[in-house]
Motif scaffolding. Sequence first.
Motif, PDB file in Angstrom:
ATOM      1  N   ALA A  59      68.725  59.718   5.909  1.00 58.22           N
ATOM      2  CA  ALA A  59      67.622  60.024   5.766  1.00 58.22           C
ATOM      3  C   ALA A  59      66.553  59.583   6.816  1.00 58.22           C
ATOM      4  O   ALA A  59      65.941  60.756   7.338  1.00 58.22           O
ATOM      5  N   ALA A  60      66.477  58.631   7.344  1.00 58.59           N
ATOM      6  CA  ALA A  60      65.588  58.480   8.840  1.00 58.59           C
ATOM      7  C   ALA A  60      66.007  58.849   9.920  1.00 58.59           C
ATOM      8  O   ALA A  60      65.419  59.676  10.106  1.00 58.59           O
ATOM      9  N   SER A  71      70.696  50.437   1.779  1.00 57.96           N
ATOM     10  CA  SER A  71      70.163  50.770   2.471  1.00 57.96           C
ATOM     11  C   SER A  71      70.864  52.124   3.586  1.00 57.96           C
ATOM     12  O   SER A  71      70.113  52.204   4.642  1.00 57.96           O
ATOM     13  N   LEU A  72      72.184  52.574   3.161  1.00 60.53           N
ATOM     14  CA  LEU A  72      72.660  53.275   3.793  1.00 60.53           C
ATOM     15  C   LEU A  72      72.454  54.672   3.807  1.00 60.53           C
ATOM     16  O   LEU A  72      72.798  55.404   4.697  1.00 60.53           O
ATOM     17  N   ILE A  85      72.749  50.698   8.148  1.00 60.93           N
ATOM     18  CA  ILE A  85      74.390  49.393   8.448  1.00 60.93           C
ATOM     19  C   ILE A  85      73.792  48.114   8.509  1.00 60.93           C
ATOM     20  O   ILE A  85      73.956  47.107   8.277  1.00 60.93           O
ATOM     21  N   SER A  86      72.491  47.300  10.044  1.00 58.32           N
ATOM     22  CA  SER A  86      72.285  46.272  10.439  1.00 58.32           C
ATOM     23  C   SER A  86      71.507  46.113   9.477  1.00 58.32           C
ATOM     24  O   SER A  86      71.908  44.718   9.064  1.00 58.32           O
ATOM     25  N   ALA A  87      70.531  46.638   8.349  1.00 57.90           N
ATOM     26  CA  ALA A  87      69.605  46.489   7.333  1.00 57.90           C
ATOM     27  C   ALA A  87      70.893  45.478   6.047  1.00 57.90           C
ATOM     28  O   ALA A  87      70.062  44.776   5.081  1.00 57.90           O
ATOM     29  N   LEU A  88      71.393  46.692   5.991  1.00 56.38           N
ATOM     30  CA  LEU A  88      72.806  46.365   4.629  1.00 56.38           C
ATOM     31  C   LEU A  88      73.205  45.160   5.093  1.00 56.38           C
ATOM     32  O   LEU A  88      73.524  44.357   3.978  1.00 56.38           O
ATOM     33  N   LEU A 114      62.216  50.537   5.795  1.00 52.67           N
ATOM     34  CA  LEU A 114      62.601  49.315   7.198  1.00 52.67           C
ATOM     35  C   LEU A 114      63.515  50.193   8.019  1.00 52.67           C
ATOM     36  O   LEU A 114      63.001  50.182   9.330  1.00 52.67           O
ATOM     37  N   PRO A 115      64.516  50.991   7.354  1.00 51.61           N
ATOM     38  CA  PRO A 115      65.327  52.101   8.486  1.00 51.61           C
ATOM     39  C   PRO A 115      64.502  52.582   9.134  1.00 51.61           C
ATOM     40  O   PRO A 115      64.418  52.757  11.210  1.00 51.61           O
TER      41      PRO A 115
END
Length: 412
Positions: free
Chosen positions: A71-72, A65-66, A348-351, A124-125
């Motif tokens: 990357a995004a 996730s991070l 970070i929110s997804a993590l 996701l991100p």
Amino acid sequence: MKFFPDLGPFRSSPFRTLFFGQASSFLGSWIQNVGQGWLVYQITGSPFWLGLFGFASSLPLLLFSLPAGAAADRFPRRRIVILAQAAALLLSFLLGILTFFHLLSLVTLGILVFSLGLSGSFELPARQALFLDLVPKEEIRAAIAWNSFLFNGARLIGPAAAAFVIPSLGVAACFWANSLSYAFSLLCLLRISPPPQRSPGKAFFRSLREGVLYIASTKALMGQAVWIGLVTIFGWSYTILLPFFAEGVLHSGSRGLGLLLSANGAGSLLGSLTAATFVRNVSLPRVVSGGIALFLLSVGSFALSRSFPCSATLLGLAGFGLVVFLSAANAFLQEKATEELRGRVVGISALLFQGLFPIGSLFAALSSRSWGAPATVLLGVCLCACGSLWIGFRCFSRTARSGWEEGDRGRS
């Protein structure tokens, strides 16, 4: 006071196109999630294996996730989403083929589930940040609310559809439906003109560190982050055991599983609309505290219920409470982020919300093996309640409260 989020983002043609494409993708993903859980339970008959496969499917979010969020912020977000969704399309189609011809072993299923999670961790991100790229800054809050509405609307419709697809067409049809949903989503993505290319800027790991330090910069932000992680690990993990509750406790079969998940999705959808309406007008600590209290009371009662209508109602209340809690915390984190930091903040929110889910799944698997699924859910609720009281006290102290109030003024 409007009940639905503002329609302003839909003035943007690219946003409308992406919205309907992702509606298809979300719907297919929820149909596949139900089919996958039912397939694992039919093969193994064990809540332990349900937890283990939940761990495998969400482990990539924990691991990536991070870096995916960084990357995004460095590479074209539209291109990342296209590549990730193309990979998910092929994997879902292969999973359907192997299931249909009875060629699927637990090892092969685990590899495919992990691979799907890997594509999702990068998608996701980039996708959530792309949503916000397509609207003016003053409409970011409405775009976040519509994204939540989209996700939770799919949680309502997808499981209900799977409840009828599995008995009539078989589990393989769930995976093929997901492939078709990704095909439509990709067509929509290809119609969108990519936003302007961002300069890579800082070194990869330096930019990643900057995102983490942003979250850790104040007690209020850090408190929200830890609270979300706690709920993910000990509270939300009950969902991975639902196939066992549907068959082993409520004796309702695959159709009952789909209806339970749809009830949970209906509550989540109503929760997202409620959050969009009241988060700007009610004190943020009250929204967070009320949401988590309703969620924990509902999930604890669900673990003790032996009535299907009662269980479905309680899952609806649990979905409502959880989404109200998460919407308040996540909207605060994302809205306060600058455009340059947004991908990392979403990562970070997804993590915190989804990336830590494999730890919760492993907790559910090991605990249910020793004490059973109902006791596991009750244990998670108790741990989550104790942690919530401690975090609430720490974050709503006089020093921390100023951070929350500053955030509230920033939204007004």
